[in-house]
Design an enzyme around this catalytic site. Structure first.
Site: not given
Length: 570
Positions: A284, A514, A551
């Site tokens: 991330s 995601d 995600h």
């Protein structure tokens, strides 16, 4: 300090009368447990809070975590706090009367809003916290190491930290030539506590990924994880004290970039005598930092891993983070960032986290987990949390709202928006830093105030679509190269920007489900590196048939994410 987990307050009419020996409850209601008029909030006549099990039984609070703990002990507000709760009751009653003055003649009763009542009650409880501890909660996640750098750190947008702290934790042993170190970068709101330690046995956010014979094998590697500057888990951030005046920075804290965070991390590495990392690993926002570390310090890193990250922030993710910041700053309790001696903007933080959670997880997972199920189909639909997915988001927001400093959310999320490894952006940043360095060398003590004051103003006219311009401007995932380049060729500006990584083995991982960092952004990284001549790029993309967690897959999928990581690091 345990954050409040109150989710609902019920009308007084719903509470049973005090009665000893009641078999329906664990214990009798105490004599001082007052029963007031219907539709008011219940409160105690002294400062003691009844047994939490009793409160759960009678339905006073439906907990998400635990009953609030005041200064380490179960307490109820002082007399001032009780007056506040009474005031809430009065305001609610007045509001209902004002909105429905002739309620006796109304064809339908006014709706109740327990979700709003809960937020008001939480504010009252927070305002009544012990003066010794203050209303702002402690965000520490337990024991960590602390590196203090007393050399100033110039930031990309001109701000200067005269000194700063970096909180960090380590696992494994550093070998004799200090060549087995792995720097682990965190996501937006994570602390340095990636794995449990003897000093802090609480499971870390990547607990299953780190350890002997795990993907990041501590039998082989010395793992370092830091809390980024701008954060609130021990590193210098907006909630820290400015050494110049001893007061909290609040929104006097300077604007940060991802590169600034990385420079602070490498100051820590310098202090540990680590000249070259075996690997830089991140997911991330950590995936952004990992790439940035390679671009800033290519000679000091051997391998690079970027999971569910990007080489530059794109409009959708910027828009979602902007929305989170807006709902937070619109909370009156935010007070333009100077809330540390008052009630923190917990309602704005709760809403911001709910928006974020929508982007962290995926549609396929939610379809399977929640579908269209309501929490209680036997009851009338409500404007508060009603569907199961709504209660899930409500819980996520409530659980987080006092676990992270609101100002840190603003600053760190803005740093993500500003992230761009394109060559043009790097050139502009370098020129700006050189200008600031020159002014500082010439004795520019008032740099922060005179040179970098924000002069942004709102446009006189609202934004209007301009088809002729937007149609001729290539999208960020399209090539801006010459006509001889294929339509799928990566942008040449990005190819030049990632050129320092030409000779590094790089693992890039993405997840099809995601929506915050879509899989095409990881493909863009891999294609860009290959276009720049890197022949050691590994690109892994997990389809929805393999992983549907969106995600957050990097936190959950030990087999696929962890397996690929382990193979790459060997």
């Amino acid at each position: 300090m345990t954050p409040c987990g109150f989710r609902r307050l019920l009308p007084q009419a719903a509470y049973p009368p005090a009665k000893s020996g009641n078999d329906d409850y664990n214990e009798a209601l105490p004599d001082n447990f007052s029963v007031a008029a219907p539709n008011s909030l219940i409160f105690l006549t002294d400062q003691r809070l009844p047994n939490p099990s009793l409160l759960r039984a009678v339905g006073l609070f439906r907990q998400t975590e635990s009953i609030c703990s005041f200064a380490g002990r179960n307490r109820f507000p002082t007399s001032a706090g009780r007056r506040t709760l009474s005031g809430i009751s009065a305001r609610n009653a007045q509001s209902a009367t004002a909105q429905n003055p002739s309620s006796k003649d109304s064809s339908n009763p006014a709706l109740s809003f327990p979700c709003l009542d809960a937020q008001e009650a939480k504010s009252a409880l927070l305002s009544a916290r012990s003066l010794e501890s203050g209303p702002e909660p402690s965000y520490t996640t337990g024991h960590h190491e602390q590196y203090r750098c007393q050399d100033p750190l110039l930031l990309d947008w001109g701000g200067v930290l005269p000194e700063f702290d970096v909180a960090y934790e380590t696992w494994g042993q550093l070998n004799a030539d200090k060549s087995n170190a792995i720097l682990l970068h965190t996501g937006l709101s994570a602390s340095s506590h990636a794995h449990s330690t003897e000093a802090n046995p609480k499971p870390g956010w990547w607990e299953k990924f780190i350890g002997p014979d795990k993907p990041i094998d501590t039998n082989k590697y010395f793992v370092i994880c830091t809390n980024v500057i701008g954060g609130c888990y021990g590193s210098t951030g907006p909630s820290s004290f400015d050494p110049s005046d001893g007061k909290r920075y609040a929104t006097r804290f300077p604007i940060l970039t991802i590169d600034d965070m990385v420079r602070a991390q490498f100051r820590l590495l310098d202090s540990l005598g680590i000249r070259k990392l075996y690997a830089s690993v991140g997911s991330s926002m950590g995936g952004m930092q990992s790439l940035a570390a390679g671009v800033l310090f290519p000679e000091r890193i051997e391998k690079i891993v970027s999971i569910s990250g990007c080489a530059r922030s794109h409009p959708y993710s910027i828009a979602m983070r902007h929305t989170q910041r807006q709902v937070l700053m619109m909370d009156p309790k935010w007070a333009r960032g100077f809330y540390y001696d008052s009630v923190p903007p917990h309602s704005g933080m709760k809403l911001a986290r709910e928006i974020a959670t929508v982007t962290y997880r995926s549609g396929p997972e939610w379809e399977m987990r929640f579908g269209r199920k309501r929490a209680d189909p036997s009851k009338q639909p409500a404007l508060c949390a009603d569907f199961l997915i709504e209660t899930y988001l409500d819980h996520a927001g409530e659980k987080f709202c006092l676990e992270y400093d609101p100002n840190s959310l603003l600053y760190v999320s803005k740093a993500m928006d500003l992230f761009d490894l394109g060559h043009a952006h790097q050139v502009e940043t370098k020129a700006r830093r050189t200008e600031y360095e020159t002014k500082i060398a010439q004795g520019g003590k008032d740099l922060n105030q005179s040179d970098i004051a924000c002069s942004l103003t709102l446009p006189e006219k609202p934004y209007e679509e301009q088809p002729s311009v937007t149609a001729s401007t290539p999208a960020m995932n399209q090539s801006v190269a010459g006509a001889d380049a294929g339509s799928d060729a990566p942008p040449q500006d990005l190819v030049a920007g990632l050129a320092p990584l030409k000779k590094h083995p790089v693992l890039v991982m993405g997840v099809a489900s995601d929506i915050l960092f879509p899989a095409w952004q990881q493909r863009e990284i891999a294609q860009t590196l290959r276009a720049g001549g890197n022949r050691t790029v590994q690109h892994v993309e997990l389809g929805e048939d393999v992983s549907m967690f969106g995600h957050d897959t990097f936190l959950l999928d030990l087999k696929n994410i962890g397996g690929a990581l382990q193979n790459f690091l060997q």
